[in-house]
Write an enzyme that holds these catalytic residues in place. Structure first.
Site, short mmCIF file in Angstrom:
data_model
loop_
_atom_site.label_atom_id
_atom_site.label_comp_id
_atom_site.label_asym_id
_atom_site.label_seq_id
_atom_site.Cartn_x
_atom_site.Cartn_y
_atom_site.Cartn_z
N SER A 176 -25.28 5.59 12.74
CA SER A 176 -25.03 6.86 13.07
C SER A 176 -25.59 8.09 12.06
CB SER A 176 -23.41 7.08 13.10
OG SER A 176 -22.79 8.21 13.60
N ASP B 158 -22.55 6.37 24.60
CA ASP B 158 -22.73 7.05 23.41
C ASP B 158 -23.28 8.46 23.54
OD1 ASP B 158 -22.93 8.13 20.84
OD2 ASP B 158 -23.98 6.46 20.03
N HIS C 99 -20.08 4.37 20.68
CA HIS C 99 -20.58 4.81 19.40
C HIS C 99 -19.30 4.35 18.38
CE1 HIS C 99 -22.92 7.41 16.54
NE2 HIS C 99 -21.62 7.26 15.91
#
Length: 312
Positions: free
Chosen positions: A155, A254, A284
């Site tokens: 991320s 995501d 995610h």
């Protein structure tokens, strides 16, 4: 496989958009209460970014690795890891289980970096902390074993990993051979003006929302001009030649999916070795789930295959 109506309703209820920094950090701190953390094979130390001490934590795949590393030099390859959390939350502490699992499942020593967080420390402070950790490994500690190091992040940590590799190439001090980016945040816009289909299709009801991502950017940036900076948003880089071998894993549901895949496409077009794998039905943040979760298992299969192939 489609998400059921019941699960979709649950995800919708959990997909809030605002970023309450203190509340998010308190929630992250709850992960530190996990009693199993005391059994992890780890060692705390530090590196320096100028006068600032950057804490780092080493995770070992086994007891032998711990003893060998401290007495006989490098015997295991390294994963230099930058955690996620929107540049604002999370820490080495609450990624303990993730990093310990990575060490065991990849047979690598994992070095996790406690970079400084926004909004107290905005761009590029956290990035420079990560770069300092990489520079220390490549230039000071493991100059003769640089090929054994892989840079990695998930991320926001994927953003930092990509940016560190760009900085390394541009500054010419060292050059990573490999990078692994797990659903990386590489773009600079999560409003209705975003060019990516996944932002519009997955940006409301799948835990991480597009609005929350936009709020993270607002907390991370020093000025609007930062969004044009490739070290802030690696997709802004026009020249992606001479980059490390790259593995990118994206999640089907995501909002960041398409930008990760676009980055992989552009890296490949620039002549780099790239693998991009989309994890079906994944959301995610799945990488922080337990090893029994099949999305995590699939990710480790891709990671181990990539490492085995590209470390030869």
């Amino acid at each position: 496989m489609l998400i059921s109506k019941t699960m979709r309703a649950i995800l919708h209820a959990l997909s809030y958009s605002n970023v309450e920094v203190e509340a998010a950090r308190k929630l992250a701190d709850l992960k530190k209460l996990d009693a199993m953390r005391i059994f992890l094979k780890k060692l705390d130390t530090k590196v320096y970014n100028g006068d600032y001490e950057v804490p780092v934590r080493l995770y070992f795949p086994n007891e032998e690795a711990m003893k060998t590393e401290t007495s006989q030099g490098l015997a295991y390859p390294i994963l230099l890891f930058f955690h996620g959390g929107g540049w604002v939350t999370d820490s080495v502490e609450n990624y303990d289980r993730v990093c310990s699992r990575m060490a065991q499942d990849t047979g690598h020593i994992v070095i996790s970096v406690e970079y400084r967080l926004a909004p107290e420390h905005r761009f590029p402070i956290g990035l420079e902390d990560c770069y300092a950790a990489a520079r220390t490994l490549y230039m000071d500690l493991l100059r003769e074993d640089q090929d054994k190091i892989t840079i990695m992040g998930d991320s926001a940590g994927g953003n930092l990993a990509a940016a560190v590799c760009l900085l390394a190439r541009d500054r010419g001090e060292f050059m990573p051979k490999r990078q692994i980016l797990i659903y990386p945040a590489l773009g600079n816009c999560y409003t209705e003006e975003s060019p990516y289909k996944s932002v519009h299709e997955n940006g409301t009801d799948y835990l991480l929302t597009a609005e929350r991502m936009e709020n993270y950017l607002l907390l991370y940036e020093n000025s609007k001009e930062d969004r044009k900076n490739p070290y802030f948003s690696p997709l802004m880089e026009q020249n992606l030649s001479n980059m490390p071998d790259t593995l990118i894993l994206t999640a089907e549901f995501d909002p960041l999916r398409d930008e990760g895949e676009e980055y992989g496409k552009r890296l490949k077009e620039a002549g780099n070795y790239v693998e991009v794998h989309r994890i079906p039905n994944a959301l995610h943040g799945y990488f922080a789930l337990g090893i029994r979760f099949f999305h995590v298992q699939e990710s480790f299969r891709h990671m181990n295959a990539f490492l085995e192939k590209r470390e030869d």
